[in-house]
Design a protein around this motif. Sequence first.
Motif, PDB file in Angstrom:
ATOM      1  N   ALA B  74       0.750  -1.216  -0.089  1.00 44.42           N
ATOM      2  CA  ALA B  74       0.082  -0.110  -0.048  1.00 44.42           C
ATOM      3  C   ALA B  74       1.020   1.175   0.012  1.00 44.42           C
ATOM      4  N   LEU B  75       1.992   1.245   0.342  1.00 42.84           N
ATOM      5  CA  LEU B  75       3.031   2.096   0.634  1.00 42.84           C
ATOM      6  C   LEU B  75       3.400   2.923  -0.956  1.00 42.84           C
ATOM      7  N   THR B  77       2.429   4.003  -2.808  1.00 44.02           N
ATOM      8  CA  THR B  77       1.515   5.481  -3.201  1.00 44.02           C
ATOM      9  C   THR B  77       0.839   5.367  -4.635  1.00 44.02           C
ATOM     10  N   THR B  78       1.387   6.094  -5.465  1.00 39.66           N
ATOM     11  CA  THR B  78       0.693   6.220  -6.621  1.00 39.66           C
ATOM     12  C   THR B  78       0.824   4.590  -7.577  1.00 39.66           C
ATOM     13  N   LEU B  80      -0.555   1.899  -7.533  1.00 39.19           N
ATOM     14  CA  LEU B  80      -1.775   1.225  -8.054  1.00 39.19           C
ATOM     15  C   LEU B  80      -2.726   2.068  -9.099  1.00 39.19           C
ATOM     16  N   PRO B  81      -2.939   3.207  -8.565  1.00 36.31           N
ATOM     17  CA  PRO B  81      -3.639   4.178  -9.547  1.00 36.31           C
ATOM     18  C   PRO B  81      -3.028   4.333 -11.160  1.00 36.31           C
ATOM     19  N   LEU B  84      -3.095   0.865 -12.976  1.00 33.84           N
ATOM     20  CA  LEU B  84      -4.340   0.466 -13.153  1.00 33.84           C
ATOM     21  C   LEU B  84      -4.960   1.437 -14.262  1.00 33.84           C
ATOM     22  N   THR B 283       4.288  10.919  -7.141  1.00 29.35           N
ATOM     23  CA  THR B 283       4.190  12.043  -6.594  1.00 29.35           C
ATOM     24  C   THR B 283       5.113  12.757  -5.704  1.00 29.35           C
ATOM     25  N   ILE B 284       5.313  11.852  -4.702  1.00 31.83           N
ATOM     26  CA  ILE B 284       6.398  12.390  -3.551  1.00 31.83           C
ATOM     27  C   ILE B 284       7.511  12.936  -4.027  1.00 31.83           C
TER      28      ILE B 284
END
Lengths: 345, 345
Positions: B74-75, B77-78, B80-81, B84, B283-284
Amino acid sequence: MAVTIKDVAKKANVSISTVSRVLSNSPKISEQTKRHVRKVIKELGYHANLTARSLVQQTTRTIGIVMKNSSREALHTTFLPEVLGGITAITSKYEFSIRLAIGESEEEIFQDVTKMVQGKQVDGVIVLYSKKDDPVINYLKDSQIPFVILGRPTKDINKITFVDNDNRQAAMDATNYIIQLGHKRIAYIGDDTKFEVAKLRITGFRQAILDNGLKLQENFIKYINGNYEEGFEAVRELMSLPNRPTAIVLSDDINALIVLSALSNLAIKIPEDVSIISFNNSTIARITYPRLTTVDVQVYQLGQEAAKAIIEQVNEPNVIKKSLLIPTVIIERESCKKLTTVNEI
Amino acid sequence: MAVTIKDVAKKANVSISTVSRVLSNSPKISEQTKRHVRKVIKELGYHANLTARSLVQQTTRTIGIVMKNSSREALHTTFLPEVLGGITAITSKYEFSIRLAIGESEEEIFQDVTKMVQGKQVDGVIVLYSKKDDPVINYLKDSQIPFVILGRPTKDINKITFVDNDNRQAAMDATNYIIQLGHKRIAYIGDDTKFEVAKLRITGFRQAILDNGLKLQENFIKYINGNYEEGFEAVRELMSLPNRPTAIVLSDDINALIVLSALSNLAIKIPEDVSIISFNNSTIARITYPRLTTVDVQVYQLGQEAAKAIIEQVNEPNVIKKSLLIPTVIIERESCKKLTTVNEI
DNA sequence: TTGTACGCGTTATCAA
DNA sequence: TTGATAACGCGTACAA
């Protein structure tokens, strides 16, 4: 060709209805035949064709999830994995599965959703956003299919099931928290009000300022929409004001990190010089220096409740549409400081 | 009850086969009847039931996506989106839809995948991770269904289609980049080697150091796995070494932000005192101060290629399984500094 | 307790 | 160019 119920029936010397009954563990079948049939099923490695089952049962045991994939959404870092985690925790418990409708454009999402719904591929839908005049939501309203919005609907509040935080209240809580630490000059930096959540948070901020008898300074409110340069500019403006703010309320952790960077660039210390409080309690909030005090909106719970709500509606279409507000909780870390001396204030 | 092909046929005064042919735009139907039938379809708001279609056509036009939802994942961050987004860009172009198999535990994921595959709910599967001895991957290998791994398989490299970066090479590139800036004492901070990607990156780092005739110091290598405290400890140890590193290679942006925080805590300046380079270009990396020089692994592309690969395999099961390495690219920002004076080095 | 036969909504084959 | 009808794999009312 894969093994079907017929093959099982033939090999087990029973009819296909008997096999079907064994599958649903019907009490009308003797333990003996059950044992026998199950053995054959195992031998052949048989698994029921869920497509065929859906067709005859007129139900899919599948939930559709609609999400926007705009760049701004993608920024929400851990939101997507967390909410999916919450949703699937429930769906897999009730043996529902999940179908996705994403898409670059609004048009594409709309196509996906209609295909899914009209094509009878889902029993219900969860929409992971709330936006004014959204075609998808309007379509779902007309389509009769059960659906739940994760977020606050812009209208028909009483006719739509939704799961959300009380974002206005949460923003008030965050602002009050800062005020109770002794701050009086408090700024707000966040996103513009296109999405409901942003709108509600700024509203809550304003309300808290007024309720506490503080002065609401319009030049203390900045919209930066996750943009680095705009964030730096906003902070620069804010910090060069004659009576600059001693605290900033941020709409989310991404904007918070931008502001943190901007302040660091200006050599302004947190929380010594400026306190900041933010929203979402994402991974980011846990790994900055200092770590961020932030409002946990409990995304995982939101996902769980949305899933529970949609499954309930699917199972009992006539149940009244009750909506849910998930409480938020302030996670205290090191980005806020109590003001004590008059001088500081 | 929803409107079916029968209703359309009746109202249009044609047979259901004619309606079916109009739906598939068969050239054998006169333009006139087509127009008429289409009009009726519109009037009734008819949409084909995709479940029934799947049943008769023995194909679902659906791809299953398997992902882990462990906290460490889950860490990302971006990730997964983004992935997908890449996948759906392709699937929606080819009119495939998507089904998800997530789950808290390995067991749950496994159940979801078998249900999806045995239940004939998908034509192919994309697995969003690669892990040694993973039951899901082993199952898919036996199951005959087409599947693609996003990541490098731990074995059977030639028998499995996969899409990945050349992570070893990417880590070498990043390290060489730092070396070319004049750095000689270079540390590595990242994740342990449970997942393939972590393993390959540390391997590439080591290789680059050796290739350039630099000394490989084991106490310059730290594993922190996205943990804040461990990150601070690692940085503290590193920075208190008599000949401390002048640069750090980070395994990803999350670990990079942790290290950034730790350095900030020690009042060590980036890039003046220490240069850092990281992976993922999430993003970070775009919103820290300074912004991070980072290796863009092009997650969106990875998703696209994985989708293309699986669709190709579904359409032509006998096509040879060719795998793909997506090139990475170094995004230069402000976190690396060129060393010039001998003193610095 | 088990089996027969029909129907779910499509597409495809064969006639007409 | 169109229509009747048999599948697809399963669940279930009705019979036995």
